[in-house]
Enzyme design. Sequence first.
Site, PDB file in Angstrom:
ATOM      1  CD  GLU A   1      19.064  37.266  49.297  1.00  0.00           C
ATOM      2  OE1 GLU A   1      19.796  38.123  48.791  1.00  0.00           O
ATOM      3  OE2 GLU A   1      18.227  37.513  50.176  1.00  0.00           O
TER       4      GLU A   1
ATOM      5  CE  LYS B   1      17.317  39.448  40.217  1.00  0.00           C
ATOM      6  NZ  LYS B   1      18.736  39.468  40.505  1.00  0.00           N
TER       7      LYS B   1
ATOM      8  CG  ASP C   1      14.111  42.411  52.106  1.00  0.00           C
ATOM      9  OD1 ASP C   1      14.096  43.532  51.562  1.00  0.00           O
ATOM     10  OD2 ASP C   1      15.116  41.666  52.120  1.00  0.00           O
TER      11      ASP C   1
ATOM     12  CG  HIS D   1      16.433  44.224  41.887  1.00  0.00           C
ATOM     13  ND1 HIS D   1      15.974  44.170  43.164  1.00  0.00           N
ATOM     14  CD2 HIS D   1      17.337  43.233  41.783  1.00  0.00           C
ATOM     15  CE1 HIS D   1      16.572  43.190  43.807  1.00  0.00           C
ATOM     16  NE2 HIS D   1      17.415  42.592  42.991  1.00  0.00           N
TER      17      HIS D   1
ATOM     18  CE  LYS E   1      12.175  45.162  48.240  1.00  0.00           C
ATOM     19  NZ  LYS E   1      13.417  44.809  48.933  1.00  0.00           N
TER      20      LYS E   1
ATOM     21  CE  LYS F   1      18.502  39.259  53.540  1.00  0.00           C
ATOM     22  NZ  LYS F   1      18.696  39.424  52.112  1.00  0.00           N
TER      23      LYS F   1
ATOM     24  CG  ASP G   1      17.573  69.470  55.301  1.00  0.00           C
ATOM     25  OD1 ASP G   1      16.820  68.489  55.094  1.00  0.00           O
ATOM     26  OD2 ASP G   1      17.571  70.122  56.364  1.00  0.00           O
TER      27      ASP G   1
ATOM     28  CG  HIS H   1      12.229  40.746  44.932  1.00  0.00           C
ATOM     29  ND1 HIS H   1      12.078  41.940  44.269  1.00  0.00           N
ATOM     30  CD2 HIS H   1      13.198  40.975  45.861  1.00  0.00           C
ATOM     31  CE1 HIS H   1      12.927  42.837  44.770  1.00  0.00           C
ATOM     32  NE2 HIS H   1      13.604  42.280  45.740  1.00  0.00           N
TER      33      HIS H   1
HETATM   34  C1  BG6 Z   1      16.530  43.175  47.745  1.00  0.00           C
HETATM   35  C2  BG6 Z   1      16.393  42.813  49.199  1.00  0.00           C
HETATM   36  O1  BG6 Z   1      15.334  43.726  47.255  1.00  0.00           O
HETATM   37  O2  BG6 Z   1      16.848  42.007  46.995  1.00  0.00           O
HETATM   38  C3  BG6 Z   1      17.656  42.158  49.707  1.00  0.00           C
HETATM   39  O3  BG6 Z   1      16.117  43.991  49.954  1.00  0.00           O
HETATM   40  C4  BG6 Z   1      18.044  40.986  48.829  1.00  0.00           C
HETATM   41  O4  BG6 Z   1      17.506  41.734  51.057  1.00  0.00           O
HETATM   42  C5  BG6 Z   1      18.082  41.391  47.358  1.00  0.00           C
HETATM   43  O5  BG6 Z   1      19.344  40.544  49.236  1.00  0.00           O
HETATM   44  C6  BG6 Z   1      18.279  40.182  46.466  1.00  0.00           C
HETATM   45  O6  BG6 Z   1      18.485  40.602  45.135  1.00  0.00           O
HETATM   46  P1  BG6 Z   1      19.382  39.743  44.122  1.00  0.00           P
HETATM   47  O7  BG6 Z   1      19.283  40.502  42.844  1.00  0.00           O
HETATM   48  O8  BG6 Z   1      20.756  39.713  44.704  1.00  0.00           O
HETATM   49  O9  BG6 Z   1      18.752  38.378  44.071  1.00  0.00           O
END
Ligand code: BG6
Length: 491
Positions: free
Chosen positions: A219, A185, A238, A181, A151, A343, A97, A243
């Site tokens: 997306e 890439k 987000d 992330h 994040k 999205k 915990d 990104h």
């Molecule tokens: C994340 C977001 O950081 O990146 C998500 O929180 C998003 O909402 C995702 O879908 C997109 O990552 P990728 O690598 O699929 O383009």
Amino acid sequence: MTTQPTSAAQDLPVDMIIFGGGGDLSARKLLPALYMAHLHCNLPPSTRIITVGRKDWSREQFLAFMEEQSRPFVDAKAFDAQAWDRYLSLFDYVRIDVNSASDYQRLVEASRPGVLRVFYLSTSPELFTTICDNLSSAGLVDADSRVVLEKPLGHDLASARAINEDVGRFFSEPQIYRIDHYLGKETVQNLMVLRFGNAIFGPLWQAPYIKSVQITVAETVGVGSRAGFYDHTGALRDMVQNHLLQLLCIVAMEPPVSLDPDAVRDEKLKVLRSLRPMTVADIARDTVRGQYSAGAVGGEPVKGYLQEDNVPESSRTETFVALRAHINNWRWANVPFFLRTGKRLQKRQSEIVIDFADLPFSIIPSGPRAYGNRLIIQLQPEESIQLQMLAKEPGSGMRMLPVNLNLDLQQAMTGRRAEAYERLLIDVIRGRLTHFMRRDELEAAWAWVEPIIDGWKELGDAPRSYTAGTYGPAASSALMARENMNWAEEN
Ligand code: BG6
């Protein structure tokens, strides 16, 4: 008190300790990524992986969870039963915990003395301080330990600063790996090579030779089961704050003096600090917020955002943002940067489009008037680089037509492409900070984004509705049309 890492850290065996180890990100991304690193012998010998969670699981129960929840996310072509079994043998599970200081004794017993400890905090950021404090009190943090912060790193500038302050009490800056992330890439890293490994682009990579830059991360997925998080977050926080701004930095930064972490991060920071702050009038004119309504994506009917599970029916959260940004420096004065993400859009597509300036004057009358060359760097789903140019149409006249110089990177380089998380986890283990955000970068990004959030509140606008499966609200096209420009797919 924090201290600087020692140079001997690289030769130590590693204990990778994942908080939130039984969570969604861990199951879908981190554990499959570590499996791939193991399969390709990229984990140092005698690495151990200790997953930490609240559930009262035995090690066997955790391994059963991995079989069920994580193994399906391992690329089937890369699955090797023997390697998987060996991978499972690296694991231990510790129930903690995170708020209970005494529970950390279990981690003291599980973690080996004299190892390099990497703490991956894949938990809600509200827990970061408590976890770091308890780790430190339990004597688990030393000068070589590293902490990886997932994040969202804050909700606004003040909360991002508070996280940085708090974590900074236990770890020095070179021990902190703030993960984005997108920086892991392959194609994003390749963008640095395109810019800084090829002399031909250098002289043209500035105003007035570049007319505009577009950065799109589109997306097809909706909010899925993440409404609890997403509805308080929205697309600006987000995706744009991290990104998209990181992509913008790589496109816009000056050549760093080397690939050393601070050399690269200094240049990115300068870009973030040069972003022109937006006034409320700018926000009203230069930003578009959207929210998807029911429609169809890839031929399948999908719900609208307000009908998704756990979304309040009066939610005004944006699932789409388009905006026009400016960088106030010599290189980019008056070059608009159009950023867009959303999205439930028509296609999964991330790309950077560099629009070069129009011809000053055409001596060949039978071509598209005022044609500018376009460089399209596609990041996903396919990795490619295209240069659009004019060529002569065969025949007796002098007619010009647009054609593409097309480089398919997957075909050109057939080597294995590691997923972003795999590459970044290996970077953490090897102590390479270049592709992680530094504290001042994170704060500079928030400092630019926060007034937009405040401006939207002040303007009181509801997001514009767009039908799922389109490219967002019509206002997004209008944002560019106003300047006689268009998004790449509208050509
Ligand atoms: C994340 C977001 O950081 O990146 C998500 O929180 C998003 O909402 C995702 O879908 C997109 O990552 P990728 O690598 O699929 O383009």
